[in-house]
Scaffold this active site. Structure first.
Site, mmCIF file in Angstrom:
data_model
loop_
_atom_site.group_PDB
_atom_site.id
_atom_site.type_symbol
_atom_site.label_atom_id
_atom_site.label_comp_id
_atom_site.label_asym_id
_atom_site.label_seq_id
_atom_site.Cartn_x
_atom_site.Cartn_y
_atom_site.Cartn_z
ATOM 1 N N ASP A 66 33.760 34.035 31.770
ATOM 2 C CA ASP A 66 34.881 34.584 31.789
ATOM 3 C C ASP A 66 35.189 35.918 31.782
ATOM 4 O O ASP A 66 36.162 36.511 31.304
ATOM 5 C CB ASP A 66 35.848 33.741 30.859
ATOM 6 N N GLU A 67 33.966 36.807 32.230
ATOM 7 C CA GLU A 67 34.083 38.359 32.105
ATOM 8 C C GLU A 67 33.226 38.717 33.125
ATOM 9 O O GLU A 67 32.135 38.467 33.415
ATOM 10 C CB GLU A 67 33.687 38.445 30.654
#
Length: 244
Positions: free
Chosen positions: A74-75
């Site tokens: 998620d990054e």
């Protein structure tokens, strides 16, 4: 053990790395803390699904930066410099989202065929990041993203926390703008500064923000090893160590 918590659960004090029974107790005893009684719902992880959705987003990111770096599922880190110059030079289209952060500008048409520098580059960056976020939301059928925009990855990562969970923020591009953004920033917001470091800085130096830390740089060098002090002070100035 709770691996992560959504923003609703966090209102009751539920956090990642917290035992499940404590999280449940916080929700059920909400009235004691000024919150309504709640029931914590546990969802079984589905990493295959997370990976598949992350790849949908990454495919979009690679259109803007083929060398994008994924920090986790998620990054992600994107260097938009080349894309922004090409967009300005070619006058490429593409709609931006409504929320273009503090880097929003006057529109691509006004910059068509021009070389971008400084604030103009930042203005277009705000539009492009808004466009990326809108595309990810559409492609994933609703996944929201927060984004940070800045002169380097360190500043962008810090800025991404400002308007979570569905917004974007720009640090600005001048030295003055960056230092103004960092001065009131709690040292805990600096990547690599955890609770222990935060307490040491507070008790030993009486500082809680990046600006306060910089004002006591000499004492920080006496308190920490040369390597630790240099890293801490560099980050407080927004200087990235390595990376693109």
């Amino acid at each position: 053990m709770i691996s992560t918590a959504n923003y609703v659960a966090r209102r009751w004090g539920v956090r990642s790395a917290m035992p499940g029974f404590i999280g449940q107790a916080l929700c059920r005893r909400g009235p004691e803390f000024g919150m309504p009684r709640g029931e914590l719902v546990f969802v079984r992880p589905d990493f295959a699904k997370y990976t598949a959705v992350a790849e949908v987003a990454r495919a979009i990111f690679r259109e803007y930066d083929p060398k994008m770096t994924a920090g986790s599922l998620d990054e992600a880190y994107l260097d938009l410099t080349d894309h922004l110059h090409k967009r300005a030079r070619d006058g490429g289209g593409g709609g931006a989202g409504d929320d273009s952060g503090d880097c929003d500008g006057g529109g691509e048409g006004e910059r068509r065929g021009t070389a971008l520098t400084g604030e103009a580059l930042g203005e277009l960056a705000g539009e492009v990041v808004g466009e990326i976020r809108a595309r990810v939301k559409e492609a994933t059928r609703g996944l929201t993203t927060s984004a940070g925009i800045g002169p380097n990855f360190l500043l962008a990562k810090i800025a991404a926390d400002v308007r979570k969970p569905d917004g974007q923020f720009c640090t600005g591009w001048s030295r003055e703008a960056v230092l103004s953004f960092l001065a009131p920033l709690p040292v805990r917001k600096v990547p690599g500064v955890g609770r222990v470091m935060e307490k040491v800085l507070s008790k030993a130096l009486g500082v809680s923000s990046c600006g306060e830390l910089l004002s006591r740089a000499a004492e920080a060098r006496l308190l920490f090893t040369p390597g630790s002090a240099d890293s801490l002070l560099r980050k407080s100035l927004g200087w990235e160590e390595g990376g693109r």
